[in-house]
Motif scaffolding. Structure first.
Motif, short mmCIF file in Angstrom:
data_model
loop_
_atom_site.label_atom_id
_atom_site.label_comp_id
_atom_site.label_asym_id
_atom_site.label_seq_id
_atom_site.Cartn_x
_atom_site.Cartn_y
_atom_site.Cartn_z
N LEU A 86 70.10 -39.73 43.18
CA LEU A 86 71.38 -39.36 42.55
C LEU A 86 71.76 -37.93 42.90
O LEU A 86 72.93 -37.64 43.16
CB LEU A 86 71.31 -39.54 41.04
N VAL A 91 72.16 -48.32 38.46
CA VAL A 91 70.84 -48.43 39.08
C VAL A 91 70.52 -49.92 39.11
O VAL A 91 70.45 -50.57 38.06
CB VAL A 91 69.75 -47.66 38.31
N GLY A 138 65.34 -46.19 35.44
CA GLY A 138 66.49 -45.86 34.62
C GLY A 138 66.45 -46.55 33.28
O GLY A 138 67.20 -46.21 32.38
N CYS A 198 77.43 -44.52 37.01
CA CYS A 198 76.24 -44.66 37.86
C CYS A 198 75.51 -45.96 37.54
O CYS A 198 75.16 -46.20 36.38
CB CYS A 198 75.30 -43.47 37.66
N LEU A 251 69.20 -38.88 34.41
CA LEU A 251 70.36 -39.29 35.20
C LEU A 251 71.63 -38.73 34.57
O LEU A 251 72.54 -38.27 35.28
CB LEU A 251 70.43 -40.82 35.27
N GLN A 252 71.70 -38.73 33.25
CA GLN A 252 72.86 -38.16 32.56
C GLN A 252 73.00 -36.67 32.85
O GLN A 252 74.11 -36.17 33.11
CB GLN A 252 72.75 -38.39 31.05
N THR A 312 64.16 -41.34 31.96
CA THR A 312 64.87 -41.44 33.24
C THR A 312 66.37 -41.53 33.01
O THR A 312 67.16 -40.90 33.72
CB THR A 312 64.38 -42.67 34.03
N HIS A 313 66.77 -42.33 32.04
CA HIS A 313 68.19 -42.50 31.71
C HIS A 313 68.83 -41.16 31.39
O HIS A 313 69.92 -40.83 31.90
CB HIS A 313 68.33 -43.46 30.53
N LEU A 334 65.97 -40.18 40.69
CA LEU A 334 66.64 -38.92 40.35
C LEU A 334 66.99 -38.13 41.61
O LEU A 334 68.08 -37.55 41.71
CB LEU A 334 65.76 -38.09 39.41
#
Length: 278
Positions: free
Chosen positions: A160, A100, A125, A98, A134-135, A130-131, A157
């Motif tokens: 995604l 960003v 991100g 992914c 996303l994971q 935020t990172h 978010l």
């Protein structure tokens, strides 16, 4: 929107927690609408039209003897903010699948390609919370799910989740700037199943979701977790971030009170992103 003028406050805070969370909450009550936490404290922004020096003088935590908080402030024009952002913004890649990035970055080869222009909204991100969120999204099946992104910021978010084939996604943020920015980013990424709303937890009446994502701060999460639980379907999942590892026990206790159980957490530089399930 280039003619909007903001006042930027730079707060130096010691110790950082829980003072930073309390400071952000109290600043929000007097009209500040954007915040950036850093290693020394908090940057906070308020529209010049809504600002007076008296507003800040009345923020209670600034007179609390348990914390050492100092600050300075300056006027900042939106167009200058955007120029600084564009000059310094670098794309990020999460788990090699992914990306960003900003519109001016070259298109990557990753499976998911999120294009955002954050302006003054939180959620590029780059921040650990935020990172990690996303994971979490990358690790889970969102196909056909109804999703809530609470405190959505840029909408990254929610975007995604939509790219992972969520059936519908509601993105909510109390900040007007974030609301407008998320609308822009939704269109930029062709995510028609995202619905963007401006508001707070009061918008959740009678709503139901399979998955709720909330990357806010500890105090707001503690207040809103019961509302999230009421909105979750059976076997629903709650992803929470915006707090530190040492806050997990109090967050988990609040979740347990409403029937949610801790399942796992990710950690990065003492920030965490935690998964709870019914």
């Amino acid at each position: 929107m280039a003619d909007l003028v903001y006042i930027e406050y730079n707060f130096t805070v010691a110790p950082l927690q829980p003072a930073s969370d309390i400071l952000i909450a109290q600043l929000g009550e007097v009209g500040f609408d954007s915040f950036v936490e850093n290693e020394e404290g908090v940057q906070a922004y308020i529209l010049k039209d809504l600002w007076t020096e008296e507003k800040v003088k009345n923020v209670q935590i600034l007179s609390n003897e348990n914390f050492d908080i100092s600050f300075n402030f300056k006027e900042i024009e939106q167009q200058n903010w955007n120029a600084e952002w564009e000059k310094n913004f670098e794309k990020i890649v999460v788990d090699d699948v992914c990306t960003v990035r900003a519109p001016f970055h070259e298109k990557p080869n990753t499976k998911f390609d999120i294009v955002i222009e954050p302006k003054m909204s939180f959620g590029t991100g780059h921040h650990e919370t935020t990172h990690m969120m996303l994971q979490h999204i990358l690790e889970h099946d969102f196909t056909g799910k109804s999703v809530l992104d609470m405190g959505s910021g840029t909408g990254v978010l929610a975007i995604l989740a939509a790219m992972k084939n969520a059936g519908s996604v509601d993105a909510i943020d109390i900040d007007n700037w974030c609301y407008l920015n998320a609308l822009e980013n939704k269109e930029r990424n062709n995510c028609s199943q995202i619905n963007v709303f401006e508001g707070d937890v009061s918008l959740l009446k009678d709503q139901k979701y399979n998955i709720i994502i909330a990357n806010i701060n500890r105090n707001i999460l503690l207040a809103d977790i019961p509302a999230y639980a009421k909105c979750l379907t059976k076997d629903g999942i709650l992803f929470l971030s915006g707090f530190y590892k040492e806050d997990i026990p109090v967050i988990t206790e609040k979740c347990n009170e409403v029937g949610l159980k801790f399942e796992k957490n990710l950690e990065k530089n003492n920030w965490v992103a935690v998964k709870y399930v019914f």
